[in-house]
Design a protein around this motif. Structure first.
Motif, short mmCIF file in Angstrom:
data_model
loop_
_atom_site.label_atom_id
_atom_site.label_comp_id
_atom_site.label_asym_id
_atom_site.label_seq_id
_atom_site.Cartn_x
_atom_site.Cartn_y
_atom_site.Cartn_z
N LEU A 171 1.29 5.38 -7.18
CA LEU A 171 1.06 6.50 -8.10
C LEU A 171 0.06 7.21 -7.92
CD1 LEU A 171 1.90 4.99 -11.65
CD2 LEU A 171 3.51 6.32 -10.22
N LEU A 172 -1.05 6.67 -7.20
CA LEU A 172 -2.15 7.29 -6.86
C LEU A 172 -2.08 7.73 -5.44
CD1 LEU A 172 -5.06 5.00 -8.25
CD2 LEU A 172 -4.17 7.05 -9.21
N GLY A 173 -1.13 7.53 -4.83
CA GLY A 173 -0.96 8.18 -3.57
C GLY A 173 -1.49 7.31 -2.31
N ILE A 174 -2.16 6.27 -2.73
CA ILE A 174 -3.09 5.45 -1.76
C ILE A 174 -1.96 4.91 -0.76
CG2 ILE A 174 -4.51 3.43 -1.45
CD1 ILE A 174 -5.52 4.29 -4.46
N ASN A 175 -0.91 4.31 -1.14
CA ASN A 175 0.26 3.70 -0.30
C ASN A 175 0.62 4.74 0.91
OD1 ASN A 175 0.80 1.12 -1.07
ND2 ASN A 175 2.38 1.83 -2.43
N ARG A 176 0.55 5.94 0.42
CA ARG A 176 1.45 6.72 1.37
C ARG A 176 0.08 7.25 2.37
NH1 ARG A 176 0.52 12.02 1.00
NH2 ARG A 176 0.05 11.66 -1.50
N GLN A 177 -1.08 7.50 1.95
CA GLN A 177 -1.89 7.56 2.77
C GLN A 177 -2.40 6.58 3.81
OE1 GLN A 177 -5.78 8.54 0.45
NE2 GLN A 177 -4.50 9.90 -0.55
N VAL A 178 -2.24 5.27 3.30
CA VAL A 178 -2.41 4.40 4.41
C VAL A 178 -1.28 4.24 5.31
CG1 VAL A 178 -2.31 1.62 4.55
CG2 VAL A 178 -3.77 2.70 2.72
N GLN A 179 0.06 4.38 4.85
CA GLN A 179 1.14 4.55 5.67
C GLN A 179 0.98 5.77 6.74
OE1 GLN A 179 4.48 4.46 3.23
NE2 GLN A 179 5.86 4.86 4.87
N GLU A 180 0.41 6.80 6.33
CA GLU A 180 0.36 7.89 7.33
C GLU A 180 -0.73 7.37 8.49
OE1 GLU A 180 1.72 11.18 4.20
OE2 GLU A 180 -0.47 11.36 4.67
N ALA A 181 -1.92 6.73 7.70
CA ALA A 181 -2.90 6.54 8.89
C ALA A 181 -2.38 5.40 9.64
CB ALA A 181 -4.11 5.90 8.05
N GLN A 182 -1.52 4.69 9.35
CA GLN A 182 -0.85 3.47 10.32
C GLN A 182 0.04 4.17 11.19
OE1 GLN A 182 0.43 0.93 7.38
NE2 GLN A 182 -1.27 -0.55 7.70
#
Ligand SMILES: [Zn+2]
Length: 281
Positions: A171-182
């Protein structure tokens, strides 16, 4: 824990006794995905993060959450814990001017289909960001007791709260950010470090919930120790019998997991859970 008589969440989809059908459609890729969805038992969730984007959501049997059946203490316990996480996170989100979307918890037996692919009970409880559901086979709690020596209801609640922590990250968008960074390249070790941070943050978020639960005197004496020993028991180094190299860590060491759960428990503040920036991760 003092959970009897607590509000039970109705966001429970009871798929026990239902066949998941054949876990097919992806051959070896799907097999990798099945291996990857393991969240708390420590198989590599990194692969899941990478595959999830490409994975086609499977045909879902449209089931409506019905709540936990009465007269089933294990399921009722999970429903009470889930309800309590709903209250805690609704409060935390609204204090920040945000709205908490309650996730659905799917109870299954044996194997299950999710928007992240099929999974078997052996892979442990997991959260699928694509359908925003937590998947749990209650037999994992027996496993937790038998294999990891982490008995007690708070240890079980911690497992649920950890998965809910992944929902909060989504919900906080942290998952997505990590995925993009990876996905933007970098070393395998770097990608793994991000996965560890993600897992440790879910532990810290579980602690934030525990902090709020303790304020409502839901916790008994010894509950926190119980959660901490569960966190210690399922650290990556314990799971593999101490034969790990830092590159292959995906959940963090026992010491790290305990420390971040404690941080959440003591502060009750998600801002204290910046496992990404912390230099002493
Ligand atoms: Zn996790």
């Amino acid at each position: 824990m003092k959970w009897e008589g607590g509000r039970r969440s109705t966001n429970i989809e009871d798929r026990r006794g239902m066949s998941a059908g054949t876990i097919g459609g992806g051959g070896i890729g799907m097999l990798l995905l099945v291996l990857a969805v393991s969240c708390i038992t420590g198989t590599n969730p990194l692969a899941l993060l990478q595959i999830v984007e490409q994975a086609q959501p499977e045909q879902q049997t449209q089931s409506v959450p019905t709540g936990a059946p009465t007269g089933d203490p294990a399921a009722e316990f999970v429903a009470v814990v889930l309800a309590d996480t709903e209250e805690t996170w609704t409060r935390v989100f609204s204090a920040a001017g945000k709205r908490y979307q309650e996730p659905v918890l799917v109870l299954f037996e044996g194997s299950v289909r999710s928007a992240c692919g099929g999974a078997s009970a052996a892979s442990g409880p997991f959260y699928c960001p694509s359908d925003q559901k937590v998947y749990l086979d209650l037999s994992f709690f027996r496993e937790l007791d038998k294999r990891f020596g982490a008995a007690g209801d708070f240890a079980q609640a911690y497992v649920v709260a950890h998965e809910i922590g992944h929902h909060v990250q989504t919900l906080l968008g942290i998952n997505r950010q990590v995925q993009e960074a990876q996905q933007s390249g970098g070393s395998r070790a770097g990608a793994n470090a991000l996965s560890v941070s993600l897992e440790l943050q879910a532990d810290c978020f579980a602690g934030v919930w525990g902090n709020h639960a303790s304020k409502k005197s839901l916790l008994d004496e010894g509950d926190v120790e119980e959660g901490l020993s569960a966190a210690a028991a399922i650290g990556d180094d314990r799971l593999t019998g101490g034969r790990v190299s830092p590159e292959s860590f995906t959940h963090g060491t026992s010491e790290q997991r305990v420390r971040w759960l404690k941080t959440g428990l003591q502060t009750g503040d998600i801002n204290a859970c910046d496992t990404f920036r912390s230099t002493t991760r």
